[in-house]
Design a protein around this motif. Sequence first.
Motif, PDB file in Angstrom:
ATOM      1  N   UNK A 150      37.476 -31.666   1.978  1.00  0.00           N
ATOM      2  CA  UNK A 150      36.449 -30.625   2.136  1.00  0.00           C
ATOM      3  C   UNK A 150      35.894 -30.625   3.553  1.00  0.00           C
ATOM      4  N   UNK A 151      35.687 -31.834   4.117  1.00  0.00           N
ATOM      5  CA  UNK A 151      35.165 -31.924   5.483  1.00  0.00           C
ATOM      6  C   UNK A 151      36.150 -31.313   6.475  1.00  0.00           C
TER       7      UNK A 151
ATOM      8  N   UNK B 225      37.698 -26.534  10.048  1.00  0.00           N
ATOM      9  CA  UNK B 225      38.688 -25.532  10.461  1.00  0.00           C
ATOM     10  C   UNK B 225      38.272 -24.117  10.059  1.00  0.00           C
ATOM     11  N   UNK B 226      37.359 -23.999   9.098  1.00  0.00           N
ATOM     12  CA  UNK B 226      37.059 -22.694   8.501  1.00  0.00           C
ATOM     13  C   UNK B 226      36.596 -21.672   9.533  1.00  0.00           C
ATOM     14  N   UNK B 227      35.792 -22.127  10.502  1.00  0.00           N
ATOM     15  CA  UNK B 227      35.308 -21.178  11.503  1.00  0.00           C
ATOM     16  C   UNK B 227      36.452 -20.564  12.286  1.00  0.00           C
TER      17      UNK B 227
ATOM     18  N   UNK C 232      45.849 -27.150   9.912  1.00  0.00           N
ATOM     19  CA  UNK C 232      45.917 -26.298  11.115  1.00  0.00           C
ATOM     20  C   UNK C 232      47.297 -25.663  11.250  1.00  0.00           C
ATOM     21  N   UNK C 233      48.360 -26.432  10.914  1.00  0.00           N
ATOM     22  CA  UNK C 233      49.707 -25.862  10.943  1.00  0.00           C
ATOM     23  C   UNK C 233      49.830 -24.702   9.962  1.00  0.00           C
ATOM     24  N   UNK C 234      49.189 -24.858   8.775  1.00  0.00           N
ATOM     25  CA  UNK C 234      49.227 -23.784   7.783  1.00  0.00           C
ATOM     26  C   UNK C 234      48.520 -22.537   8.310  1.00  0.00           C
ATOM     27  N   UNK C 235      47.381 -22.753   8.988  1.00  0.00           N
ATOM     28  CA  UNK C 235      46.636 -21.624   9.551  1.00  0.00           C
ATOM     29  C   UNK C 235      47.446 -20.924  10.625  1.00  0.00           C
ATOM     30  N   UNK C 236      48.070 -21.720  11.528  1.00  0.00           N
ATOM     31  CA  UNK C 236      48.825 -21.152  12.638  1.00  0.00           C
ATOM     32  C   UNK C 236      50.101 -20.457  12.166  1.00  0.00           C
ATOM     33  N   UNK C 237      50.563 -20.795  10.943  1.00  0.00           N
ATOM     34  CA  UNK C 237      51.763 -20.158  10.417  1.00  0.00           C
ATOM     35  C   UNK C 237      51.493 -18.753   9.893  1.00  0.00           C
ATOM     36  N   UNK C 238      50.205 -18.325   9.861  1.00  0.00           N
ATOM     37  CA  UNK C 238      49.845 -16.998   9.345  1.00  0.00           C
ATOM     38  C   UNK C 238      49.066 -16.228  10.425  1.00  0.00           C
ATOM     39  N   UNK C 239      49.725 -15.756  11.453  1.00  0.00           N
ATOM     40  CA  UNK C 239      49.022 -15.025  12.524  1.00  0.00           C
ATOM     41  C   UNK C 239      48.389 -13.725  12.046  1.00  0.00           C
ATOM     42  N   UNK C 240      48.903 -13.174  10.951  1.00  0.00           N
ATOM     43  CA  UNK C 240      48.358 -11.914  10.432  1.00  0.00           C
ATOM     44  C   UNK C 240      47.404 -12.137   9.270  1.00  0.00           C
TER      45      UNK C 240
END
Length: 691
Positions: free
Chosen positions: A554-555, A560-562, A598-606
Motif C-alpha cells: 500500500x505504501x 507511485x499514485x501521484x 513502476x514498470x507496469x505503469x510505464x507499460x501503459x503510456x495511454x
Amino acid sequence: MLGVISIFNLEGIFKDGSSSFLEKEQRRLTELYSLNLIGTPEEKSFDQITNLASRLFGVPISLITLITEDKQWFKSCVGLPDNLKESRSTERSAAFCHCVVADGNPLVVQDSSLDERFINNRFVKEYNIRFYAGAPIITKNNNVLGSLCIIDTKPRLFSEEELNTLIDLSNWVKAEIELKADLIERTISEQSIRTLYEVTSNNELSFQDKLRNLLILGCKRFNFPNGVVSRIKNNQYEVLEAIGASGDFLKQGDLIPLTDTCSSNVAASLEPVHIKDSYNQYTVNGFKIDEYIGAPIFVNKQFYGTFCFISGSHDVRTITYSDLEFLQLMAQWIGNELERLQSKTKLKESQERLQQIANNIKEAFWMFDIKEEKLLYMSSAWFDISGMTFEDFNQNPTLWLNAIHPDDLEYTVNRFKDIKESGEFDYRLFHANGTIRWIRNRIVPIFNKEGIISKIVGVAEDITDSKINEELLRKSDKLAAVGQLAASIAHEIRNPLTSIKGFMQLINNEQCSFKEILISEFNQIENFINEILMLANPHHETTYEKKPIDKLVQEVVNTIKGQANLHEIQFSLKMNDETITILCDGNQIKQAFQNIIENAVEAMPDGGLVSIEIGTELEQFVYVLVEDQGIGITKERLTKLGEPFYSNKEKGSGLGLMISYNIIQNHQGRIEFTSQLNKGTKVKVLLPIEC
C-alpha cells in the motif's frame, strides 16, 4: 574340483603335512576311488603281470598295490602268506609302497636290515622281508595310485636294467587300469544316456514330474537317500524340488544361506563336486551331511543353481568320474529345459519392456524411409516433446518442417540431406502449445545392400532444461561481473557527490534559487547509487523484521499514485482479509515492488488499470500479483528479464528489475512473469510467510 576326500588322518603318517601335499593327496585318492579298483575281486589281466614279474626277477613275492588313505590294498598278489592273501590289505603306515606313492619315484631296498628307514618295520620283523623293489603306477593325470613291487626274504643286488624292466611292467599295469576305466565309463555312459532319454522324452510328464523322476533316478544310481534341485541367488539357497528318505529333510520353497550348504563349493568352482566325510562341517535343518555330490545348473550360460544328492550316513559308496559326468548331464538337461520354458516368457517380457521404454523414457525414437518419404515409426515420447502424435505427422508430412523454428530450418534440413554417417545436432521446435523447445537429434543412416542410404533412424531428446541451465549460468557470470563493476562505479561517484552536496547545502537561498531542485536531484542520484551497491553486496546493511505485506504494498502504491494519475492510470487492490506478515527488510521489499509497479505503469503510456492482488499459496507463501494492460513482452524477451543492461524499455538499463530479482531471491522468494503482446503482463512475487 571333482572330489573331496577326508585325509586329515594322514598328517600323522607323513612328515610333510603341508596344504599343497594334502591337496595333491586328495586329488590322488579321488582318482583312485573313481576307478572302482578298491575292494574288487582278483582279475586275470593283473595276475598275469605279477606272475610274469615273479618269474622274470626270480622272487617269491610280486604285488600290485593300491594305497588308500589308511591302507595298502593288493589288487593282485603272488607269494603272500595266507593271512595277508586272505585280507588282501595291510595298514598303510608299514607299507614299503607307501614311500613309493609319497615320493613318486621307484624305490629299491637291497637289504632292509641295513636301511635305517625299515630296520624296525613290522613286515621286516614278522615276515623277514629283506629285499624290496617297487615302481610307481602313475596315471595320465599324474597321480600315483600305488606300485608294482617285487619282494624277497634275502638281500640281493638290483641292476639299473632290472629296474627299467620293472618300470615297464608298471606301465603295463597303468595301461590295464586305463583300459578297464575306459570300458566301464563307456558302458555307464551308454546306460546313463538311455535312462535319461527315457525320462526326459516322456511327453506325458510335466517338467516338475520329470524333475522328480530325475531325482529318484539319481538317488538309486548313486545310492544316496536325498536329492535336491536348487536355485542360488543373492547367496541364498532356494529349494525348487526335493526328495528324501527322511521325508522332512527339505521341502520346496525352503530358503537357506548358501554358506551353510555344500552347494557353496559348486557355486565357487562351477564344476561337479564330490565331498566325502564332511560330517562335522555341514548341517542343514538338523541333518548332518556326511557325503555330497552336486553339479551346477546353467541357464542362458549363467549359473542358476545345483542338482545334488546328499547322505548323512557313512555308507561305503564309490563315486566315479562317469557318475559325475552323468550327474552333470542331468543338470544340463534341467538347465536346457528351464531355458526353453522361460524363452517364451522372457521374449514376451522383453517385448513389453522395450515398448515400455520406448513409450516412457524422455528420448523419442523414430525411423524414416527415404525412398517412400514416410515416417515408419515414432515412439510416444515425441508427443511430450512436440505435442503431436505419430498419426499427426503421417497425415501431414510437412507438419515437422512447419514446427521447426525459422532461424534453424535451413540448418536442420541440410543436416538430414547431407547425412553420410552418424551425427548429432540441436535445433528449436515449436510445441503444439506454442512454447519453444530445444531438441537434440542423434541420427544414424541405414544402408541397403547396394550401399545406399535407405532409412534414417534417430533419437530425439528435449534439452530445453539444459539450455535454460546454461543460460542461467551465463546470467550468473554476467551478474557477478556487474556486481564488481557496480561496486567500483558507486565508490568512484559517491565520494565527489558527497562533497558537492555538502557545499550546495552551505549556499543560502539568495545565492541559489534552484537549491531545492539540485539537492532533490542529488538525493535521487544517491538512491541510484544505493541500488547499484545492492548488486555488489545484496546483504549489505540488511535488517530483517516482521512486516505486514499489505501495508508495504500500500505504501508503494501511495508513492507511485501521484505519478500514475498524470497518465490516467488507476489502481485496483485486492487484499486478504487477514494481515500476512513476512520476515524482511522493509525498505528493500518496497524497492522491489516499486520497480515492478513502476514498470507496469510505464507499460501503459495511454493509461489503463494496474490490478494488485495479495493472497496465500500452499499455506507457506504469500503472493503479490501485479497485472497491467500494457504492451506486453515477447517470449524471447521474457527469458532475458532480470539480466543486467537488458530492458523492455527503449532507454532502460535493466538494473531496476535485476535489483528486484536479487532482493526477492535474498528473501527466499521468486518472481514469475507471464505476458501476451498488446494484452498485458502479469508479475507474480512469492515470499515465505512468517509464522
